[in-house]
Design a protein around this motif. Structure first.
Motif, short mmCIF file in Angstrom:
data_model
loop_
_atom_site.label_atom_id
_atom_site.label_comp_id
_atom_site.label_asym_id
_atom_site.label_seq_id
_atom_site.Cartn_x
_atom_site.Cartn_y
_atom_site.Cartn_z
N PRO A 27 -7.17 -4.91 -0.26
CA PRO A 27 -6.29 -3.83 0.18
C PRO A 27 -5.57 -4.22 1.47
N GLN A 28 -4.39 -3.69 1.67
CA GLN A 28 -3.59 -3.95 2.87
C GLN A 28 -3.51 -2.68 3.71
N ALA A 52 -2.36 2.62 3.75
CA ALA A 52 -3.21 1.64 3.07
C ALA A 52 -2.67 1.48 1.66
N THR A 53 -2.55 0.24 1.20
CA THR A 53 -2.03 -0.02 -0.14
C THR A 53 -2.90 -1.05 -0.85
N TYR A 54 -2.82 -1.03 -2.20
CA TYR A 54 -3.57 -1.98 -3.00
C TYR A 54 -2.91 -2.07 -4.38
N LEU A 58 -7.02 2.61 -4.66
CA LEU A 58 -7.95 2.67 -3.54
C LEU A 58 -8.93 3.80 -3.83
N LYS A 85 -2.63 4.04 -5.35
CA LYS A 85 -2.31 2.68 -4.91
C LYS A 85 -1.78 2.66 -3.48
N SER A 86 -1.38 3.81 -2.97
CA SER A 86 -0.83 3.91 -1.63
C SER A 86 -1.30 5.20 -0.99
N ALA A 109 -10.05 0.23 4.35
CA ALA A 109 -9.60 0.65 3.01
C ALA A 109 -10.44 -0.07 1.98
N THR A 110 -10.93 0.68 0.97
CA THR A 110 -11.81 0.14 -0.06
C THR A 110 -11.26 0.44 -1.44
N ASP A 111 -11.36 -0.56 -2.35
CA ASP A 111 -10.92 -0.34 -3.73
C ASP A 111 -12.11 0.01 -4.62
#
Length: 126
Positions: A27-28, A52-54, A58, A85-86, A109-111
């Protein structure tokens, strides 16, 4: 001798073989406020904002604030079941009775697979 060289070449080739696995992207996190080394006065409010994005969903975003002198985490804001995702995050911290010190603000941030990223910024309260 040829057999030894041949065995060594085979062993070297097998040792260098790729496993076919790819690295999982993490994640970013972009922290908009506060900025690094921002200064606050007693009575100010620290506003933590960002995104936070992935590539996939997320699951959680968490914000921690820790006094670096005492290593005491005095604030934790946890956003669970994000499932997007955001995610735009925002938290406010009133600081009327904090000690003058440097504080670390961490955003995590965790997926859904448990992959996580942590980004931090240091601020000072005078």
């Amino acid at each position: 001798m040829k057999k030894i060289v041949l065995l060594a070449c085979v062993a070297l080739a097998l040792g260098c073989k790729k496993t076919g696995t790819t690295e999982t992207p993490l994640p970013q996190i972009a922290i908009n406020t506060p900025v690094v080394n921002q200064h606050y006065a007693m009575g100010d409010t620290i506003r933590v904002t960002g995104i936070a994005t992935y590539t996939n969903d997320l699951t959680e975003v968490a914000i921690h604030m820790t006094n670096m002198t005492t290593n005491f985490e005095f604030f934790h804001n946890h956003f669970s079941n994000v499932n997007t995702k955001s995610y735009n995050f925002e938290s406010k911290y009133g600081i009327p009775d904090l000690t003058k010190a440097t504080y670390k603000i961490e955003v995590e941030a965790t997926d859904k697979d448990g992959n996580f990223t942590v980004k931090e910024v240091m601020v000072t309260i005078n």
